[in-house]
Write an enzyme that holds these catalytic residues in place. Structure first.
Site, PDB file in Angstrom:
ATOM      1  N   ASP A   1      -5.743  -0.194   5.758  1.00  0.00           N
ATOM      2  CA  ASP A   1      -6.613  -0.574   6.871  1.00  0.00           C
ATOM      3  C   ASP A   1      -7.777   0.400   7.029  1.00  0.00           C
ATOM      4  OD1 ASP A   1      -4.500  -2.281   7.064  1.00  0.00           O
ATOM      5  OD2 ASP A   1      -3.681  -1.406   8.897  1.00  0.00           O
TER       6      ASP A   1
ATOM      7  N   SER B   1      -6.291  -4.767  12.496  1.00  0.00           N
ATOM      8  CA  SER B   1      -6.593  -3.337  12.354  1.00  0.00           C
ATOM      9  C   SER B   1      -7.597  -2.787  13.368  1.00  0.00           C
ATOM     10  CB  SER B   1      -7.083  -3.032  10.932  1.00  0.00           C
ATOM     11  OG  SER B   1      -6.081  -3.329  10.016  1.00  0.00           O
TER      12      SER B   1
ATOM     13  N   ASP C   1       0.834  -1.230   0.000  1.00  0.00           N
ATOM     14  CA  ASP C   1       0.000   0.000   0.000  1.00  0.00           C
ATOM     15  C   ASP C   1       0.860   1.269   0.000  1.00  0.00           C
ATOM     16  OD1 ASP C   1       0.678  -0.332   2.740  1.00  0.00           O
ATOM     17  OD2 ASP C   1      -1.381   0.021   3.465  1.00  0.00           O
TER      18      ASP C   1
HETATM   19  C1  GLA Z   1      -0.282  -2.627   8.368  1.00  0.00           C
HETATM   20  C2  GLA Z   1      -0.395  -1.203   7.850  1.00  0.00           C
HETATM   21  C3  GLA Z   1      -0.913  -1.193   6.416  1.00  0.00           C
HETATM   22  C4  GLA Z   1      -0.096  -2.122   5.525  1.00  0.00           C
HETATM   23  C5  GLA Z   1       0.073  -3.485   6.177  1.00  0.00           C
HETATM   24  C6  GLA Z   1       1.009  -4.375   5.407  1.00  0.00           C
HETATM   25  O1  GLA Z   1      -1.541  -3.196   8.466  1.00  0.00           O
HETATM   26  O2  GLA Z   1      -1.255  -0.449   8.658  1.00  0.00           O
HETATM   27  O3  GLA Z   1      -0.919   0.116   5.921  1.00  0.00           O
HETATM   28  O4  GLA Z   1       1.133  -1.548   5.194  1.00  0.00           O
HETATM   29  O5  GLA Z   1       0.536  -3.391   7.506  1.00  0.00           O
HETATM   30  O6  GLA Z   1       0.448  -4.751   4.207  1.00  0.00           O
END
Ligand code: GLA
Length: 383
Positions: free
Chosen positions: A170, A124, A36
Site C-alpha cells: 500500500d 489504503s 506482499d
Molecule cells: C493490506 C495490507 C497489505 C497487503 C494486503 C493484502 O492492504 O496493508 O500489505 O498485505 O492487505 O494483499
C-alpha cells in the site's frame, strides 16, 4: 478531489502561516493479495482518492495536527517520544517517531490533513495518510527520500508504531504510482515494472460497505497460517524463507503435515504469485481478457482457499458476472470486507456501476458506493 487551495486557506486561517502542500493517493489492487509479506508479487494502481497534507514550521516546539475530516486538533511536544493511542493522530505521530528513530531532529510544525479515501474500505487510506505526512515532514527537515524508501518508512509506521503487521504494497503504490498505469512490484527487492492500462478500460470500485481493518484479527491469523505452511516446507528442503520461494509441488509433497487451513492459505499465496506475474504479462501485451480471467480465478482462490472474503464481497463479485462490459471482478485489499475492483469496458462503465448498485442493494439491503476511478500519480508536492 478537494481543492488544494481550500486546504491552504484553511491552514492559513488556523495557523497564521503559509503551508507547503503534498498529496498521496489511496490504491486499488488489481491482483496479488496477501503475497506482499510473503516477498511475492502485487499489481496495484494508485487512484484518484487521496490525502492532502499542508505543513508549516512552528517556533514554539509544538506539533499541532488538524484533521479536517474529523474537525479535530491535537497538540504534542516535538521533544516528547510519541506514543500510540489508537487515534487518527497515530499515523502522523508514527511518522514523527520513525523519523526520529532514523536520527532526524523533528522540529515543531503545524499540519493540516484532509482526505477522501473512504475509511475502512480496503483502499489504503492509512498508507495515503502516512506517505503524505512523510513527504510533508521530510520536506520540513530538508530530506528527500526516493519513493521506495518512503514506502519502507511508511510500512514501518504501521508495523512498529500502529501495530498492523502489513506488507509493503500500500505504501509502495501510494509513493510510486503512475497515472494510467498499474505497477507490478516484486516485494522481495522492490523492483517494479509499469504496465499501461488501456484507455478503454475503466476501474469500477464497488464498496460493499462492510468495514475492513488490518489491525489484529483475521489478517493476522491468515498471515500466521500461511507462514506456518512455509516453515514446514522450509524444514524439508531449505531455501524457502518465504512462500515466494515455494511451489505447488512442495505443497503437494508436504501438505499432509500442515493443518488443513495452513495448506489452503499457502495454496492461495503460491498460486496468487503465479497469477500475478501472468496478469502483468497479459496487461503488458494488452491481453485484457486474460487479465480478467486471472482476476476471476484470484477471487475464487481468495474466497475459497484463503477464506479472506465475506458474503457481501462474494455477492458483489457474483452480481457483476453477467453485466455488459465486465472484464474481471474480485475483492481487493486486505479482505473480510471493503471493495471489489471491476475492470469494465469504458463505454459500459456508467451503466455497469448503476446496475451493480441496484442489484447489490436489492440482494443485500445495503446501499453500496460505487466509484469509477482512474489510475493516478503517486505522492508528490502540489504547491
Ligand atoms: C493490506 C495490507 C497489505 C497487503 C494486503 C493484502 O492492504 O496493508 O500489505 O498485505 O492487505 O494483499
Amino acid at each position: 478531489m478537494h481543492d488544494p487551495e481550500t486546504l491552504r486557506s484553511q491552514h492559513r486561517a488556523r495557523f497564521h502561516a503559509d503551508p507547503v502542500l503534498f498529496v498521496a493517493p489511496g490504491r486499488v489492487n488489481l491482483i496479488g493479495e496477501h503475497t506482499d509479506y510473503a516477498e511475492g508479487f502485487v499489481m496495484p494502481v494508485a487512484i484518484n482518492f487521496a490525502t492532502l497534507a499542508a505543513i508549516s514550521p512552528r517556533s514554539d516546539g509544538k506539533i499541532v495536527l488538524y484533521a479536517e475530516n474529523y474537525g479535530e486538533e491535537k497538540t504534542f511536544s516535538a521533544d516528547a517520544t510519541p506514543v500510540a493511542s489508537k487515534h487518527w493522530s497515530d499515523y502522523p505521530m508514527g511518522v514523527v517517531s520513525i523519523l526520529k528513530g532514523e536520527g532526524h531532529t523533528v522540529p515543531g510544525f503545524s499540519l493540516s490533513l484532509w482526505g477522501d479515501v473512504p475509511l475502512g474500505s480496503g483502499l489504503s487510506s492509512s498508507a495515503a495518510l502516512e506517505i503524505a505526512t512523510l513527504l510533508a515532514v521530510t520536506s520540513l527537515i530538508g530530506v528527500e527520500y526516493p519513493g521506495p524508501v518512503l514506502a519502507r518508512l511508511g510500512q514501518r509506521v504501521e508495523n512498529e508504531f500502529v501495530g498492523a503487521n502489513c506488507g509493503i504494497m500500500d505504501q509502495f503504490i501510494s509513493a510510486n504510482g503512475k497515472e494510467n498505469h498499474a505497477l507490478l512490484l516484486d516485494c522481495r527487492d522492490l523492483s517494479y515494472r509499469l504496465a499501461p492500462i488501456p484507455a478503454n478500460v475503466a476501474l469500477v470500485i464497488a464498496n460493499t460497505m462492510v468495514k475492513h481493518s488490518i489491525v489484529g484479527g483475521d489478517y493476522k491469523t491468515r498471515r500466521a497460517e500461511s507462514e506456518a505452511a512455509c516453515a514446514i516446507i522450509n524444514s524439508h528442503r531449505g531455501s524457502v524463507p518465504f512462500l515466494r520461494d515455494a511451489t505447488l509441488e512442495d505443497l503437494e509433497k508436504w501438505g499432509h503435515e500442515m493443518t488443513p487451513k495452513s495448506y489452503l492459505r499457502a495454496k492461495h499465496v503460491i498460486s496468487e504469485n503465479m497469477r500475478t506475474v501472468a496478469a502483468s504479462e497479459a496487461l503488458l501485451r494488452g491481453d485484457i481478457k486474460k487479465l480478467g480471467q486471472l482476476m476471476a480465478e484470484a477471487h475464487r482462490s481468495y474466497s475459497e482457499d484463503f477464506e479472506g472474503s465475506c458474503m457481501e464481497a462474494d455477492t458483489m463479485v457474483e452480481l457483476a458476472q453477467d453485466l455488459p462490459g465486465l472484464i474481471g471482478a474480485r475483492l481487493t485489499g486486505g479482505g473480510f470486507g471493503g471493495c471489489t475492483i471491476n475492470l469494465v469496458e469504458q463505454s459500459q462503465a456508467e451503466a455497469f456501476a448503476k446496475e451493480l448498485a441496484s442489484r447489490y442493494a436489492a440482494r443485500t439491503g445495503i446501499e453500496p458506493e460505487i466509484h469509477i476511478c482512474h489510475a493516478s500519480d503517486g505522492a508528490h508536492r502540489i504547491g
